[in-house]
Design a protein around this motif. Structure first.
Motif, PDB file in Angstrom:
ATOM      1  N   THR A   4      -1.566   9.176   0.838  1.00 30.93           N
ATOM      2  CA  THR A   4      -2.216   8.513  -0.053  1.00 30.93           C
ATOM      3  C   THR A   4      -3.217   7.752   0.645  1.00 30.93           C
ATOM      4  OG1 THR A   4      -0.654   8.713  -1.855  1.00 30.93           O
ATOM      5  CG2 THR A   4      -2.380   7.064  -1.882  1.00 30.93           C
ATOM      6  N   MET A   5      -4.506   7.520   0.352  1.00 34.65           N
ATOM      7  CA  MET A   5      -5.636   6.773   0.877  1.00 34.65           C
ATOM      8  C   MET A   5      -5.878   5.752  -0.452  1.00 34.65           C
ATOM      9  SD  MET A   5      -7.307   6.425   3.852  1.00 34.65           S
ATOM     10  CE  MET A   5      -7.092   7.915   4.501  1.00 34.65           C
ATOM     11  N   ILE A   6      -5.722   4.550  -0.071  1.00 36.43           N
ATOM     12  CA  ILE A   6      -5.790   3.335  -1.118  1.00 36.43           C
ATOM     13  C   ILE A   6      -7.643   2.971  -0.661  1.00 36.43           C
ATOM     14  CG2 ILE A   6      -5.336   1.499  -2.186  1.00 36.43           C
ATOM     15  CD1 ILE A   6      -3.255   3.597  -2.323  1.00 36.43           C
ATOM     16  N   ALA A  71      -0.104   3.612  -8.685  1.00 36.04           N
ATOM     17  CA  ALA A  71       1.502   3.521  -9.055  1.00 36.04           C
ATOM     18  C   ALA A  71       2.064   5.133  -9.050  1.00 36.04           C
ATOM     19  CB  ALA A  71       1.640   3.117 -10.303  1.00 36.04           C
ATOM     20  N   GLU A  72       1.408   5.802  -9.554  1.00 38.01           N
ATOM     21  CA  GLU A  72       1.850   7.146  -9.409  1.00 38.01           C
ATOM     22  C   GLU A  72       1.394   7.914  -7.912  1.00 38.01           C
ATOM     23  OE1 GLU A  72       3.529  10.447 -10.372  1.00 38.01           O
ATOM     24  OE2 GLU A  72       3.640   8.667 -11.808  1.00 38.01           O
ATOM     25  N   SER A  73       0.349   7.350  -7.510  1.00 37.62           N
ATOM     26  CA  SER A  73      -0.233   8.172  -6.195  1.00 37.62           C
ATOM     27  C   SER A  73       0.510   7.754  -4.919  1.00 37.62           C
ATOM     28  CB  SER A  73      -1.697   7.705  -6.252  1.00 37.62           C
ATOM     29  OG  SER A  73      -2.427   8.294  -6.943  1.00 37.62           O
ATOM     30  N   LEU A 101      -4.395  -7.355   0.785  1.00 35.81           N
ATOM     31  CA  LEU A 101      -2.990  -8.011   0.675  1.00 35.81           C
ATOM     32  C   LEU A 101      -2.612  -7.705  -0.894  1.00 35.81           C
ATOM     33  CD1 LEU A 101      -3.393 -11.366   2.192  1.00 35.81           C
ATOM     34  CD2 LEU A 101      -2.387  -9.409   3.333  1.00 35.81           C
ATOM     35  N   ASP A 102      -3.603  -7.504  -1.712  1.00 32.84           N
ATOM     36  CA  ASP A 102      -3.598  -7.118  -3.138  1.00 32.84           C
ATOM     37  C   ASP A 102      -2.920  -5.752  -3.124  1.00 32.84           C
ATOM     38  OD1 ASP A 102      -3.472  -7.571  -6.093  1.00 32.84           O
ATOM     39  OD2 ASP A 102      -5.240  -6.010  -5.912  1.00 32.84           O
ATOM     40  N   ALA A 103      -3.521  -4.889  -2.430  1.00 34.40           N
ATOM     41  CA  ALA A 103      -3.290  -3.524  -2.137  1.00 34.40           C
ATOM     42  C   ALA A 103      -1.722  -3.332  -1.694  1.00 34.40           C
ATOM     43  CB  ALA A 103      -4.171  -2.606  -1.465  1.00 34.40           C
ATOM     44  N   ALA A 104      -1.450  -4.085  -0.881  1.00 35.67           N
ATOM     45  CA  ALA A 104      -0.049  -4.122  -0.246  1.00 35.67           C
ATOM     46  C   ALA A 104       0.832  -4.486  -1.324  1.00 35.67           C
ATOM     47  CB  ALA A 104       0.200  -5.166   1.114  1.00 35.67           C
ATOM     48  N   ARG A 105       0.671  -5.485  -2.247  1.00 39.56           N
ATOM     49  CA  ARG A 105       1.552  -5.953  -3.118  1.00 39.56           C
ATOM     50  C   ARG A 105       1.882  -4.782  -4.025  1.00 39.56           C
ATOM     51  NH1 ARG A 105      -1.944 -10.389  -3.073  1.00 39.56           N
ATOM     52  NH2 ARG A 105      -0.876 -12.150  -2.132  1.00 39.56           N
ATOM     53  N   GLN A 106       0.679  -4.185  -4.592  1.00 37.09           N
ATOM     54  CA  GLN A 106       0.758  -3.020  -5.605  1.00 37.09           C
ATOM     55  C   GLN A 106       1.905  -1.958  -4.867  1.00 37.09           C
ATOM     56  OE1 GLN A 106      -2.814  -2.051  -8.141  1.00 37.09           O
ATOM     57  NE2 GLN A 106      -3.593  -3.737  -6.697  1.00 37.09           N
ATOM     58  N   ILE A 107       1.314  -1.447  -3.770  1.00 41.39           N
ATOM     59  CA  ILE A 107       2.144  -0.322  -2.979  1.00 41.39           C
ATOM     60  C   ILE A 107       3.718  -0.749  -3.086  1.00 41.39           C
ATOM     61  CG2 ILE A 107       2.548   0.709  -0.887  1.00 41.39           C
ATOM     62  CD1 ILE A 107      -0.378   0.360  -0.355  1.00 41.39           C
ATOM     63  N   ALA A 108       4.063  -1.853  -2.648  1.00 42.05           N
ATOM     64  CA  ALA A 108       5.427  -2.154  -2.525  1.00 42.05           C
ATOM     65  C   ALA A 108       6.348  -2.210  -3.914  1.00 42.05           C
ATOM     66  CB  ALA A 108       5.625  -3.766  -2.091  1.00 42.05           C
ATOM     67  N   GLU A 109       5.426  -2.297  -4.704  1.00 43.50           N
ATOM     68  CA  GLU A 109       6.254  -2.145  -6.236  1.00 43.50           C
ATOM     69  C   GLU A 109       6.726  -0.882  -6.699  1.00 43.50           C
ATOM     70  OE1 GLU A 109       3.387  -4.226  -8.898  1.00 43.50           O
ATOM     71  OE2 GLU A 109       3.620  -6.132  -7.961  1.00 43.50           O
TER      72      GLU A 109
END
Length: 436
Positions: A4-6, A71-73, A101-109
């Motif tokens: 997955t590429m954010i 989230a799904e990706s 950092l925002d992407a990191a938080r969302q990925i972690a969840e």
């Protein structure tokens, strides 16, 4: 592998598309709904030679998809790349890491199972540590390894750079990530691309140090060009003479109006700020930034001087707006500062660029845009090549001369030989060549 590429900007899109072309299963995620819809419809948000065709082929074959659903990706994926923007932060020049950092938080969840998290964005030393801290804080049970894998893509040649890289740098602290990243890049083994594993902080610094060195090399030859004009030497021959030394090399020794683009300006500034924070200032790069910024405005003055010292009310035709050929990127392009300097002196600007005019309209005011070099040159008192697009390398000089009011040819990229232009009746001014 499932990747997955954010971020579906320049780096994320090119990287994701090329990974899918290697045979990996890739999802490119971006929160910009319009961008994702355009990509799904086969329309590219950037100009990059060959990109549209590769996107179409891999979407058709089911290896590439686009989504706004982060989230799904990120569930059940082997590797998640963070490839979002890191622009210069307003006020202090540090790299703005808010998107990373925002992407990191969302990925972690939402991440599940063991997953390698890779920062593909250009980030300062220590960012990987912060990404890992944030992710573990957001989801203590997440089974992750955070890796640094900087990109080394040249706009206009990004696909070839990705598939035939000089090197692939991977910085890690968790050895579980090594075989995963080796598998990600396994298709490149046939090209004997060197895979360099380092510590994470070392990897982060390699990117900045490399870009800063290239920026310094450009600035160096530009200052030598100025000296050449004063002493009666030819900078192109000087560059060739020193570039044949294997310790120096010929690349990035082309005199011109200064560097621009999405990388060098922000990366040199971020490196300087990082060095200052660690009380280890890098004076060479500080000077490089200052000299480059000054040079762009000086190129505007160069045109004014060539026109006899006065351009008020006179028409200047600008050929090339993007910071380099084969891209539509206008970020920090020398053309912006040059045009503004000419406008400040009262010049009337007409411009043409094969791909950059839509983006230029967002940045420049009171510019008339033409649909060809010859339309731009009509009734012009000076013609200025700022970006060396291939279509500018074989202009019909007789046709240009007939169209212009005053036959002044300013070649900021030294595309033409002096004799070739002057025999058509032009006054010619180049960079770093005495008498033109």
């Amino acid at each position: 592998m499932k990747i997955t590429m954010i971020g579906a900007g320049y780096v994320g899109l090119v990287s994701g598309v090329c990974f899918s072309d290697f045979g990996h299963d890739v999802i490119c995620v971006d929160k910009d709904t319009a961008k994702i819809e355009a990509l799904e419809a086969g329309r590219m948000p950037i100009y990059e030679p060959g990109l549209q065709q590769i996107v179409a082929e891999n979407v058709r074959d089911g290896r590439l998809a686009f989504s706004t659903d982060l989230a799904e990706s990120v569930r059940d994926r082997d590797v998640i790349f963070i490839a979002v923007g890191t622009p210069s932060r307003r006020g202090d020049g540090h790299a703005d890491l808010s998107y990373v950092l925002d992407a990191a938080r969302q990925i972690a969840e939402h991440v599940t199972g063991f997953t390698v998290i890779v920062t593909k964005s250009t980030v300062p030393v220590g960012t990987g540590d912060e990404v890992e801290r944030i992710m573990r804080e957001a989801n203590p049970s997440a089974d992750i390894a955070v890796v640094s894998n900087p990109e080394f893509l040249r706009e206009g040649a990004a696909i070839d750079d990705f598939k035939r890289p000089d090197r692939i740098v991977i910085g890690l602290e968790d050895d579980r990530a090594r075989p995963v990243m080796s598998e990600v890049y396994r298709p490149l083994y046939l090209n004997h691309s060197p895979l360099l594993f380092t510590a994470r902080r070392t990897s982060e610094l390699i990117k900045y140090a490399g870009n800063a060195f290239l920026a310094m090399k450009i600035t160096y030859i530009n200052e030598i060009a100025d000296l050449c004009e004063k002493v009666g030497a030819n900078v192109q021959e000087v560059a060739r003479g020193i570039g044949l030394d294997g310790r120096i090399g010929a690349k990035f020794l082309h005199a011109g109006p200064g560097y621009g683009g999405s990388c060098f300006p922000k990366d040199t500034l971020a490196l300087v700020k990082t060095a200052q924070d660690y009380e280890s200032p890098i004076r060479l790069i500080e000077t490089t930034i200052a000299v480059n910024d000054t040079r762009k405005r000086a190129m505007g003055r160069k045109v004014i001087a060539a026109a006899g010292g006065d351009v008020r009310g006179r028409k200047v035709a600008i050929l090339g707006l993007t910071f380099k050929p084969n891209t539509d990127d206008m970020r920090d392009s020398p053309s912006i500062t040059i045009i503004q300097a000419l406008q400040d002196a009262g010049a009337l600007i007409t411009a043409y660029d094969p791909e950059g005019m839509d983006n230029a309209r967002k940045l420049l005011e009171d510019v008339t845009y033409a649909d060809s070099p010859y339309v731009a040159a009509q009734d012009a008192d000076a013609l200025v090549i700022v970006t060396e697009w291939n279509e500018f390398r074989a202009l019909n000089l007789a046709r240009l001369k007939a169209a212009m009011r005053t036959p002044l040819f300013v070649d900021m990229r030294n595309v033409y030989q002096v004799s070739e232009v002057t025999r058509h009746g032009f006054s010619y001014v180049g960079v770093g060549r005495a008498g033109g």
